[in-house]
Structure formats: C-alpha cells, structure tokens
Design a protein around this motif. Structure first.
Motif, mmCIF file in Angstrom:
data_model
loop_
_atom_site.group_PDB
_atom_site.id
_atom_site.type_symbol
_atom_site.label_atom_id
_atom_site.label_comp_id
_atom_site.label_asym_id
_atom_site.label_seq_id
_atom_site.Cartn_x
_atom_site.Cartn_y
_atom_site.Cartn_z
ATOM 1 N N TYR A 22 0.469 -1.619 0.168
ATOM 2 C CA TYR A 22 -0.008 -0.032 -0.201
ATOM 3 C C TYR A 22 1.119 1.206 -0.323
ATOM 4 O O TYR A 22 0.542 2.256 0.019
ATOM 5 N N TYR A 26 0.725 4.203 -2.873
ATOM 6 C CA TYR A 26 0.973 6.169 -2.796
ATOM 7 C C TYR A 26 2.036 6.437 -2.567
ATOM 8 O O TYR A 26 2.164 7.342 -1.790
ATOM 9 N N SER A 284 -14.978 11.710 -0.019
ATOM 10 C CA SER A 284 -13.513 12.129 -0.748
ATOM 11 C C SER A 284 -12.186 10.734 -0.981
ATOM 12 O O SER A 284 -11.646 10.538 -2.148
ATOM 13 N N TYR A 285 -11.964 10.334 -0.153
ATOM 14 C CA TYR A 285 -10.552 9.555 -0.634
ATOM 15 C C TYR A 285 -11.497 7.850 -0.148
ATOM 16 O O TYR A 285 -10.263 7.121 0.490
ATOM 17 N N GLU A 286 -12.802 7.873 -0.140
ATOM 18 C CA GLU A 286 -13.387 6.015 -0.272
ATOM 19 C C GLU A 286 -12.597 4.765 -1.139
ATOM 20 O O GLU A 286 -12.504 4.212 0.208
ATOM 21 N N LYS A 287 -12.112 5.163 -1.962
ATOM 22 C CA LYS A 287 -11.649 3.707 -2.125
ATOM 23 C C LYS A 287 -10.320 3.564 -1.750
ATOM 24 O O LYS A 287 -9.606 2.767 -1.314
ATOM 25 N N ARG A 288 -8.900 4.953 -0.780
ATOM 26 C CA ARG A 288 -7.759 4.804 -0.436
ATOM 27 C C ARG A 288 -8.542 4.646 0.631
ATOM 28 O O ARG A 288 -7.467 3.455 1.181
ATOM 29 N N ALA A 290 -10.465 2.538 2.090
ATOM 30 C CA ALA A 290 -11.050 0.719 1.620
ATOM 31 C C ALA A 290 -10.044 0.531 2.016
ATOM 32 O O ALA A 290 -9.960 -0.723 2.529
ATOM 33 N N LYS A 291 -9.279 0.431 1.049
ATOM 34 C CA LYS A 291 -7.734 0.028 0.578
ATOM 35 C C LYS A 291 -7.049 0.060 2.299
ATOM 36 O O LYS A 291 -6.774 -1.372 2.836
ATOM 37 N N LYS A 294 -9.162 -2.415 4.685
ATOM 38 C CA LYS A 294 -8.916 -3.279 4.760
ATOM 39 C C LYS A 294 -7.729 -4.569 4.977
ATOM 40 O O LYS A 294 -8.078 -5.902 5.437
ATOM 41 N N GLU A 334 -13.755 0.306 10.779
ATOM 42 C CA GLU A 334 -14.394 0.560 9.305
ATOM 43 C C GLU A 334 -15.649 1.004 9.904
ATOM 44 O O GLU A 334 -16.084 1.889 9.223
ATOM 45 N N ASP A 338 -18.075 4.515 8.892
ATOM 46 C CA ASP A 338 -19.242 4.454 8.304
ATOM 47 C C ASP A 338 -20.550 5.093 9.165
ATOM 48 O O ASP A 338 -21.393 5.510 7.962
#
Length: 360
Positions: A22, A26, A284-288, A290-291, A294, A334, A338
């Motif tokens: 990760y 980045y 705005s940073y949803e995908k990052r 989430a990674k 996880k 998480e 959420d």
C-alpha cells in the motif's frame, strides 16, 4: 484512585507485506540512504535545555569524525527526498546543524535540523523506528484531517516531516493566559473540533504535548488551529476515553476554556460541523480508505482485551451490535467511519449519541 487511563507501554507493531505494498502504491515507500539504527551509533551527547533552563528531554548527539561525514551526507539526501525531487544538486547548500535524540515516550525519535546556508532558513524532520500503528495514524490524519502529511517508510525506518506549531503544553502554560477573550473563545471552538476528530478516527493519547497550536494571522486577528503531531496511539487502547482529549488532565485548561466560553448548543453545533467535514473527507478518499481499512482488518495492531472493551464501549453509545462483535481494530475503525458517513445528515441520531456521551 480510579482506573488508569492508558496502558503502561504500547508495543511497536511491524509493517506487514500488504501495508508495505500500500505504501509503495501511494509513494510512501522510497529507498532512503540512512536507517534509524545508523543514528544510534553516536559517540556522546549533551542535554538540550530550553530558554528558561529547563530540560527538554532531548539530548544533542555527536558522532566520531569518521561517522559524522557519512551520516551528514545521508541526512542531507533524506532531506532532498522528503522535500524536493531527491536530486543531489541542493546538497551543497545544506548543513546539518543538529541531531537530537529523545529518550522520552514510545518512539524515541531523532530530530534533524537542516539549514539552507544561502539564506539561513532551517527546518526539521524526524527519523523513527517504523511502527504499523503510526503508519495507519499518519495515513488517516492525511485523509481525514484538514492537513496533508509528508512521510516516508523504508524497511524499519520512518521519516516524518516536522509539523510546525507551538507545543500544546507550552502554549497552555505561557501563551493562553495572554490571549484575548475572543481568542480564547476561538481556541475553545477548535478544541471541541479537535476532540471530536480524534474520537471519530480513534487517535489516542492527545495530551497537550502530543499536539501543537498553529496561529495564523488573518487581517486584524489571529486564527488558531490544533494539529496532532504524534500518531503511535492509533487504534490501540481499549478505553474510549483515551480517544477523547478532554479526559486527559494535561488538557484541563482547554476543557475549562470550553466550559467558560461556549454554551452547550454551540458545542453541539461545532461537533456536528466536524463530523460533517470528516464524513465528506471519508467520501472523497473512499477507495484509498477502503484499501487501508481492508489491510488493517487483517493486521494485528492491538490486544484482544482492548478490542473487546472498545467494541463494547462504542456499542453502548451507538447501539450498533456490530461494534460488540468486532474481531479486530480494523473492523472497529471501518464501522466507526461508516457510522459517521451514514449519519452525518441524520441530526437526530447524532443527538441521541451526544446525549449518551454527555451522560458518561
């Protein structure tokens, strides 16, 4: 005597392969020419005192002539990687003025003072041992706070840029009494927001020496912001109070400021504002995020008893049984993010939680 708020000492957790990947994705993982262990080879040290003759808990280290040349060059290269393009053309204009070592706290960092010899401007950066908790903390701060963070990880060494500001303990002692009434009201507002942000993202141990107060001159007045500077207590402790700066005795003066300057409806409004802002950052940073979460869910960054206790305490506030069933800190993180995202427009749900928090 009541129950002690924090554990005696937090262990350092290694960066696992997925977190390492990760960081590489980045651009946080970059080969650097010096390791934390290299800086431990100092030949001697002297105590660093402040302007009032008080021990700062930092020591200024020095190296043998043979070691010094190599270490100086390596630290200049690190500065170039951190603040520029990594090229060596600026190295001739840099001087390493001081290497300080702090024996206080968990991280035992080195603080490097680098000066530009052309204009005498200087800045600091820190060299620390890599700790997964701190990496998660830095990344979440970068995404969920108003501030971008610059840091690098390479194997067991972490390089962090300096976060400028007045240490909270120093500000509270020396500057807060001199603030105007309107400045005190503004500081109270910022502390409410800082307190809320730390709790939402589970950043613990925000005692006054772990954050800085940043004054900015804006036309005819000064605007104050509060920034965290230490991130190794990310998602470790089991007591929810540890993630709320208001419960540390070192912050008592700030809490009294809030009580004296803000009415309850103003406090509620500022908390709601901060939750809304954090919710928008989450999206705005949803995908990052989430990674990162996880990876955190598969990682070990706390103790089983802490995970169980924190899950239960957040369940008592939210009535969301998923918190109580959480198996690790990644799951709790998480669920917490959420929850904020789902409810930031639902004022009634947040007011119920606010009431429960006030009762506790």
């Amino acid at each position: 005597m009541g129950e002690k708020l924090m554990s005696k000492k937090k262990p350092a957790f290694p960066v696992n392969a997925k977190l390492d990947d990760y960081l590489e994705h980045y651009n946080r993982k970059i080969e650097i020419p010096v390791f934390y262990e290299d800086l431990l080879r100092f030949a001697g040290a002297i105590t660093v005192y402040d302007d009032e003759g008080e021990d700062t808990l930092w020591i200024r280290v020095y190296y043998s002539e043979f070691e010094r040349e190599e270490i100086d060059l390596s630290l200049k290269k690190v500065y170039s990687i951190l603040h520029s393009n990594g090229g060596e053309e600026i190295i001739q204009y840099l001087n390493v003025d001081a290497v300080d070592y702090c024996t206080f706290g968990n991280s035992k960092p080195f603080r490097i003072k680098v000066r530009n010899i052309l204009n005498d401007n200087y800045t600091y950066f820190y060299v620390k041992k890599t700790d997964a908790s701190r990496v998660y903390g830095l990344e979440l701060e970068h995404m969920l706070s108003p501030y971008n963070l610059n840091f690098l990880v390479y194997k067991d060494t972490l390089i962090e840029e300096h976060i400028a500001g007045i240490p909270g303990d120093e500000f509270i002692k020396n500057m807060l009494p001199k603030c105007s009434e309107s400045e005190k009201a503004q500081l109270a507002k910022e502390f409410v927001k800082f307190n809320e942000r730390a709790m939402i993202r589970l950043l613990g141990d925000m005692r006054s020496y772990n954050y800085v107060i940043v004054p900015t001159h804006d036309f005819d007045h000064v605007v104050y912001k509060i920034r965290a500077i230490d991130f190794d207590q990310q998602c470790f402790e089991g007591k929810l109070k540890v993630y709320r700066p208001q419960f540390f005795k070192e912050n008592l003066k700030m809490v009294q400021l809030v009580q004296g300057k803000l009415q309850k409806h103003s406090v509620d409004q500022y908390k709601l504002e901060e939750r809304s802002i954090v919710a928008k950052r989450i999206m705005s940073y949803e995908k990052r995020i989430a990674k990162l979460i996880k990876i955190c869910k598969e990682d070990e960054i706390s103790l089983p008893e802490h995970i169980e206790r924190l899950g239960k305490e957040i369940y008592e506030l939210t009535s969301d049984v998923k918190f109580k069933r959480s198996q690790n800190m990644g799951e709790i993180m998480e669920l917490a993010l959420d929850f904020v995202k789902r409810n930031y427009e639902n004022v009634s749900a947040l007011q119920i939680i606010e009431h429960r928090i006030d009762v506790k």
